[in-house]
Design a protein around this motif. Structure first.
Motif, PDB file in Angstrom:
ATOM      1  N   GLN A  63      36.387  50.605  36.236  1.00  0.00           N
ATOM      2  CA  GLN A  63      37.639  49.900  35.960  1.00  0.00           C
ATOM      3  C   GLN A  63      38.188  49.237  37.224  1.00  0.00           C
ATOM      4  OE1 GLN A  63      40.686  52.431  34.389  1.00  0.00           O
ATOM      5  NE2 GLN A  63      42.114  50.762  34.003  1.00  0.00           N
ATOM      6  N   ARG A  64      38.102  49.933  38.359  1.00  0.00           N
ATOM      7  CA  ARG A  64      38.578  49.351  39.620  1.00  0.00           C
ATOM      8  C   ARG A  64      37.762  48.125  40.002  1.00  0.00           C
ATOM      9  NH1 ARG A  64      36.535  49.628  44.411  1.00  0.00           N
ATOM     10  NH2 ARG A  64      35.099  51.319  43.811  1.00  0.00           N
ATOM     11  N   GLU A  66      36.127  46.124  38.003  1.00  0.00           N
ATOM     12  CA  GLU A  66      36.443  45.026  37.099  1.00  0.00           C
ATOM     13  C   GLU A  66      37.753  44.348  37.483  1.00  0.00           C
ATOM     14  OE1 GLU A  66      36.392  46.854  33.290  1.00  0.00           O
ATOM     15  OE2 GLU A  66      34.199  46.740  33.067  1.00  0.00           O
ATOM     16  N   MET A  67      38.756  45.136  37.874  1.00  0.00           N
ATOM     17  CA  MET A  67      40.018  44.539  38.310  1.00  0.00           C
ATOM     18  C   MET A  67      39.827  43.753  39.605  1.00  0.00           C
ATOM     19  SD  MET A  67      42.166  45.214  35.985  1.00  0.00           S
ATOM     20  CE  MET A  67      43.650  44.716  36.827  1.00  0.00           C
ATOM     21  N   GLU A  68      39.023  44.280  40.516  1.00  0.00           N
ATOM     22  CA  GLU A  68      38.756  43.549  41.758  1.00  0.00           C
ATOM     23  C   GLU A  68      38.016  42.247  41.481  1.00  0.00           C
ATOM     24  OE1 GLU A  68      36.549  44.195  46.113  1.00  0.00           O
ATOM     25  OE2 GLU A  68      36.607  45.824  44.619  1.00  0.00           O
ATOM     26  N   SER A  69      37.087  42.289  40.543  1.00  0.00           N
ATOM     27  CA  SER A  69      36.361  41.070  40.188  1.00  0.00           C
ATOM     28  C   SER A  69      37.304  40.019  39.598  1.00  0.00           C
ATOM     29  CB  SER A  69      35.250  41.404  39.184  1.00  0.00           C
ATOM     30  OG  SER A  69      34.564  40.238  38.796  1.00  0.00           O
ATOM     31  N   LEU A  70      38.234  40.449  38.759  1.00  0.00           N
ATOM     32  CA  LEU A  70      39.205  39.507  38.201  1.00  0.00           C
ATOM     33  C   LEU A  70      40.101  38.933  39.299  1.00  0.00           C
ATOM     34  CD1 LEU A  70      40.250  41.407  34.953  1.00  0.00           C
ATOM     35  CD2 LEU A  70      38.787  39.392  35.127  1.00  0.00           C
ATOM     36  N   SER A  71      40.468  39.775  40.273  1.00  0.00           N
ATOM     37  CA  SER A  71      41.284  39.288  41.383  1.00  0.00           C
ATOM     38  C   SER A  71      40.546  38.233  42.191  1.00  0.00           C
ATOM     39  CB  SER A  71      41.687  40.462  42.278  1.00  0.00           C
ATOM     40  OG  SER A  71      42.379  40.012  43.431  1.00  0.00           O
ATOM     41  N   HIS A  72      39.269  38.489  42.478  1.00  0.00           N
ATOM     42  CA  HIS A  72      38.483  37.505  43.238  1.00  0.00           C
ATOM     43  C   HIS A  72      38.293  36.220  42.436  1.00  0.00           C
ATOM     44  CE1 HIS A  72      37.918  40.077  46.552  1.00  0.00           C
ATOM     45  NE2 HIS A  72      37.011  40.879  46.010  1.00  0.00           N
ATOM     46  N   ALA A  73      38.108  36.344  41.133  1.00  0.00           N
ATOM     47  CA  ALA A  73      37.952  35.141  40.310  1.00  0.00           C
ATOM     48  C   ALA A  73      39.225  34.306  40.326  1.00  0.00           C
ATOM     49  CB  ALA A  73      37.579  35.532  38.882  1.00  0.00           C
ATOM     50  N   THR A  74      40.372  34.973  40.272  1.00  0.00           N
ATOM     51  CA  THR A  74      41.643  34.250  40.348  1.00  0.00           C
ATOM     52  C   THR A  74      41.809  33.564  41.688  1.00  0.00           C
ATOM     53  OG1 THR A  74      42.621  35.898  38.856  1.00  0.00           O
ATOM     54  CG2 THR A  74      44.132  34.469  40.062  1.00  0.00           C
ATOM     55  N   ARG A  75      41.501  34.274  42.771  1.00  0.00           N
ATOM     56  CA  ARG A  75      41.618  33.691  44.110  1.00  0.00           C
ATOM     57  C   ARG A  75      40.663  32.503  44.265  1.00  0.00           C
ATOM     58  NH1 ARG A  75      41.105  37.969  46.571  1.00  0.00           N
ATOM     59  NH2 ARG A  75      43.213  38.397  47.343  1.00  0.00           N
ATOM     60  N   ASP A  76      39.456  32.632  43.740  1.00  0.00           N
ATOM     61  CA  ASP A  76      38.494  31.534  43.838  1.00  0.00           C
ATOM     62  C   ASP A  76      38.969  30.312  43.058  1.00  0.00           C
ATOM     63  OD1 ASP A  76      35.931  30.401  44.616  1.00  0.00           O
ATOM     64  OD2 ASP A  76      35.343  30.652  42.531  1.00  0.00           O
ATOM     65  N   GLY A  77      39.643  30.538  41.932  1.00  0.00           N
ATOM     66  CA  GLY A  77      40.180  29.408  41.178  1.00  0.00           C
ATOM     67  C   GLY A  77      41.227  28.641  41.963  1.00  0.00           C
ATOM     68  N   TYR A  78      42.120  29.360  42.620  1.00  0.00           N
ATOM     69  CA  TYR A  78      43.127  28.681  43.441  1.00  0.00           C
ATOM     70  C   TYR A  78      42.484  27.961  44.625  1.00  0.00           C
ATOM     71  CZ  TYR A  78      47.194  30.699  41.083  1.00  0.00           C
ATOM     72  OH  TYR A  78      48.170  31.028  40.171  1.00  0.00           O
ATOM     73  N   LEU A  79      41.487  28.585  45.243  1.00  0.00           N
ATOM     74  CA  LEU A  79      40.829  27.946  46.385  1.00  0.00           C
ATOM     75  C   LEU A  79      40.015  26.732  45.954  1.00  0.00           C
ATOM     76  CD1 LEU A  79      39.655  31.017  48.479  1.00  0.00           C
ATOM     77  CD2 LEU A  79      41.511  29.432  48.984  1.00  0.00           C
ATOM     78  N   ALA A  80      39.511  26.731  44.736  1.00  0.00           N
ATOM     79  CA  ALA A  80      38.819  25.538  44.238  1.00  0.00           C
ATOM     80  C   ALA A  80      39.784  24.356  44.169  1.00  0.00           C
ATOM     81  CB  ALA A  80      38.220  25.826  42.865  1.00  0.00           C
TER      82      ALA A  80
END
Length: 331
Positions: A63-64, A66-80
């Motif tokens: 679970q941890r 998966e939450m970290e992966s979602l956080s990185h995906a969100t950060r990568d979206g903003y950086l894109a």
């Protein structure tokens, strides 16, 4: 036949044992577990409890991740989005390279676009968050594209009038009126001049003549704004291009690190899922009930309980018949 043999307690004991077997089978079928208390299987209970604790830890770790992966995906979206804005900014800087043939209105229009891009980057950096945690606090224009450039050259200050007069007096007196040529003037100046008095002005004059070294300056994307050193109207476009390239490298490098961490998270998650599957199978093998076996045991216990009940009833009827035979007739 003895009367005590008809009242044998064995049928009652057998019926009680079958009832216990029936209750156990019903309990296991209702819970789905073979071990419901320590007395069911002490050794199995000792073996299965650490496995259950480990299984719970693995589930929390998954679970941890998966939450970290979602956080990185969100950060990568903003950086894109940051990357797209930096590409537009680089295009504007390149376009401003021909500002010598542009009108003032065209230069101002380019600068307005630059300010708009920098404002958008600031907004994205300050509003990007995941579950209340800020994601891009270090990606505002004031912190992106850092380079160290030489400071601007400054004009040395003019010496004060009084000091200038002293310097004029200390210069060689060649060409003065009333002297007998340059040689006589130099000889006269050498005879009358005070060596200590001449030394101080010479040092002061050399200090004033040398300009101070420019102080290095740190430049960022924020210097491309209107009025900044790197603005597109009259700023240094070469340094502006270096700053934008550095910012692109910063964002792309961080996105690459995010991608590498996301891949590592996926590998860790797959390993934990494999371990979870094996531990769950081991726990089920020890703790879970065999439904086919427990169902067969339930039917067997029901049949034996009914048989025991019928046998006890028959023994009770036989005892009643014998009692009626030995009972004396009524008077």
């Amino acid at each position: 036949m003895q009367l005590t043999s008809l009242l044998n307690p064995k049928p009652r004991h057998a019926m009680a044992a079958h009832q216990r077997s029936l209750d156990t089978a019903l309990h296991r079928l209702s819970t789905g577990k073979r071990i419901n208390r320590a007395a069911d299987d002490p050794a199995g209970l000792v073996a299965v409890e650490p496995m259950k604790a480990r299984r719970l830890g693995i589930e929390r770790s998954i679970q941890r991740l998966e939450m970290e992966s979602l956080s990185h995906a969100t950060r990568d979206g903003y950086l894109a989005e940051h990357s797209d804005l930096l590409v537009q900014l680089a295009g504007l800087v390149t376009q401003a390279g021909g500002r010598d043939v542009m009108s003032d209105e065209e230069k101002k229009a380019l600068q307005i676009e630059v300010d708009s891009i920098l404002d958008a980057m600031t907004h994205n950096s300050l509003t990007a968050e995941f579950q209340g945690v800020a994601l891009l606090t270090g990606f505002v224009p004031e912190k992106l594209g850092r380079i160290v450039a030489p400071g601007r050259e400054t004009t040395p200050p003019e010496p004060p009038a009084a000091l200038q007069a002293v310097l004029d007096e200390a210069r060689p007196a060649s060409g003065r009126e009333g002297d007998e040529g340059p040689d006589a003037a130099r000889a006269d100046a050498a005879d009358t001049a005070d060596p200590d008095a001449n030394a101080e002005p010479a040092v002061a004059g050399s200090a004033l003549a040398s300009a101070p070294a420019p102080t290095p300056q740190t430049l960022t994307l924020a210097d491309l704004r209107t009025g900044g050193r790197l603005n597109l109207i009259d700023g240094d476009l070469e340094l502006a291009e270096r700053v934008v390239d550095e910012a692109v490298d910063d964002v792309s490098g961080y996105r690459g690190a995010i991608g590498a961490r996301s891949q590592a998270i996926e590998h860790e998650r797959n390993l934990l899922l494999s371990e979870l599957e094996n531990i769950t199978a081991a726990v089920g093998l020890i703790e879970d009930a065999d439904f086919a076996k427990e169902t067969a045991e339930l039917v067997r216990a029901q049949v034996l309980r009914e048989a025991s009940t019928r046998a006890q009833a028959i023994a009770h009827e036989n005892a009643q018949r014998i009692l009626t035979l030995i009972r004396p007739p009524p008077a």
